[in-house]
Design an enzyme around this catalytic site. Structure first.
Site, PDB file in Angstrom:
ATOM      1  N   ASP A 107      -0.653   5.404  -2.640  1.00  0.00           N
ATOM      2  CA  ASP A 107      -0.250   4.697  -3.960  1.00  0.00           C
ATOM      3  C   ASP A 107      -1.389   4.694  -4.713  1.00  0.00           C
ATOM      4  OD1 ASP A 107      -2.002   2.761  -2.984  1.00  0.00           O
ATOM      5  OD2 ASP A 107      -0.494   1.195  -3.017  1.00  0.00           O
ATOM      6  N   HIS A 113      -3.790   7.211  23.442  1.00  0.00           N
ATOM      7  CA  HIS A 113      -2.913   6.380  24.011  1.00  0.00           C
ATOM      8  C   HIS A 113      -1.499   6.347  23.451  1.00  0.00           C
ATOM      9  CE1 HIS A 113      -5.930   4.173  26.844  1.00  0.00           C
ATOM     10  NE2 HIS A 113      -6.281   5.380  26.785  1.00  0.00           N
ATOM     11  N   HIS A 133       0.794   7.025  29.475  1.00  0.00           N
ATOM     12  CA  HIS A 133       1.001   6.474  28.090  1.00  0.00           C
ATOM     13  C   HIS A 133       2.551   7.290  27.393  1.00  0.00           C
ATOM     14  CE1 HIS A 133      -2.937   5.356  28.269  1.00  0.00           C
ATOM     15  NE2 HIS A 133      -3.519   6.293  28.569  1.00  0.00           N
ATOM     16  N   CYS A 157      -2.931   3.298   1.388  1.00  0.00           N
ATOM     17  CA  CYS A 157      -2.759   2.435   0.129  1.00  0.00           C
ATOM     18  C   CYS A 157      -4.053   1.578   0.074  1.00  0.00           C
ATOM     19  CB  CYS A 157      -1.276   1.720   0.402  1.00  0.00           C
ATOM     20  SG  CYS A 157      -1.352   0.529   1.647  1.00  0.00           S
ATOM     21  N   ARG A 166      -8.788   0.627  -0.066  1.00  0.00           N
ATOM     22  CA  ARG A 166      -9.729  -0.340  -0.550  1.00  0.00           C
ATOM     23  C   ARG A 166     -10.550  -1.284   0.695  1.00  0.00           C
ATOM     24  NH1 ARG A 166      -5.154  -3.038  -4.710  1.00  0.00           N
ATOM     25  NH2 ARG A 166      -5.599  -1.486  -6.370  1.00  0.00           N
ATOM     26  N   THR A 218      -4.611  -1.511   1.476  1.00  0.00           N
ATOM     27  CA  THR A 218      -4.996  -2.177   2.853  1.00  0.00           C
ATOM     28  C   THR A 218      -4.755  -1.299   3.954  1.00  0.00           C
ATOM     29  OG1 THR A 218      -3.074  -3.304   2.641  1.00  0.00           O
ATOM     30  CG2 THR A 218      -5.053  -4.341   1.866  1.00  0.00           C
ATOM     31  N   GLY A 219      -3.697  -0.483   3.602  1.00  0.00           N
ATOM     32  CA  GLY A 219      -2.951   0.378   4.969  1.00  0.00           C
ATOM     33  C   GLY A 219      -1.714  -0.512   5.447  1.00  0.00           C
TER      34      GLY A 219
HETATM   35  C1  RB5 Z   1      -1.167  -2.393  -4.374  1.00  0.00           C
HETATM   36  O1  RB5 Z   1      -1.820  -3.312  -5.317  1.00  0.00           O
HETATM   37  C2  RB5 Z   1      -1.446  -2.797  -2.764  1.00  0.00           C
HETATM   38  O2  RB5 Z   1      -0.626  -3.779  -2.703  1.00  0.00           O
HETATM   39  C3  RB5 Z   1      -0.962  -1.958  -1.984  1.00  0.00           C
HETATM   40  O3  RB5 Z   1      -1.932  -0.674  -2.408  1.00  0.00           O
HETATM   41  C4  RB5 Z   1      -1.244  -2.199  -0.505  1.00  0.00           C
HETATM   42  O4  RB5 Z   1      -2.423  -2.708  -0.219  1.00  0.00           O
HETATM   43  C5  RB5 Z   1      -0.043  -2.935   0.199  1.00  0.00           C
HETATM   44  O5  RB5 Z   1      -0.002  -3.139   1.309  1.00  0.00           O
END
Ligand code: RB5
Length: 150
Positions: A15, A105, A140, A72, A116, A74-75
């Protein structure tokens, strides 16, 4: 890069929060001879991560791609989207140990990272580890069989 040492083709999606990281990872993989399919997004303009998350996860789920990458902020969102798809084992790895273990595994077929949360240098190391680490199978595989068809 041979099949034994890692995939020859990868589909990647992100994203807006991880657009720059996607470009960095693409460049690194291309330099290694991996054919990269870019499922977007293609700029830092705000967009909804489930859109690109679904595009990548669907193609790994169907077997069209053996492995994918989703990033993204946080992932977390990308992990939640991807793991709704059958046969997808998406692993959120923001450290090297998780990246190695997710392959050994869990035979993770989608690598997820948070752009981020970690810096580019660590992300590149995580990517390298994840691409090069083989699945250990054996016990596994039995454990994956217990949930993979859900
Ligand atoms: C975008 O602002 C943020 O919510 C997205 O990149 C992600 O972290 C969502 O899980």
């Amino acid at each position: 890069m041979t099949e034994a040492s890692g995939p020859k083709r990868i589909i990647i999606g992100c994203d807006h929060a991880a657009y720059q990281l996607k470009e960095t990872l693409k460049k690194a993989m291309t330099a290694q001879g991996i054919a990269v399919t870019d499922a977007g997004t293609h700029s830092e303009a705000s967009m909804d991560y489930p859109e690109t998350g679904r595009a990548v996860a669907a193609k790994v789920s169907s077997g069209e791609y053996e492995r994918g990458i989703l990033i993204c902020g946080t992932g977390l969102g990308m992990s939640m989207v991807a793991n709704k798809y059958p046969h997808v084992r998406a692993a959120l790895c923001n450290d090297l140990f998780s990246a190695a273990m997710s392959r050994r595994h869990n035979n993770a077929n989608i690598l997820v990272m948070g752009g981020r949360v970690i810096g580019d240098v660590l992300a590149l190391e995580i990517l390298r580890t994840w691409l090069e680490t083989p699945f250990e199978a054996g016990r596994h595989q039995r454990r994956l069989d217990m949930f993979d068809s859900i």
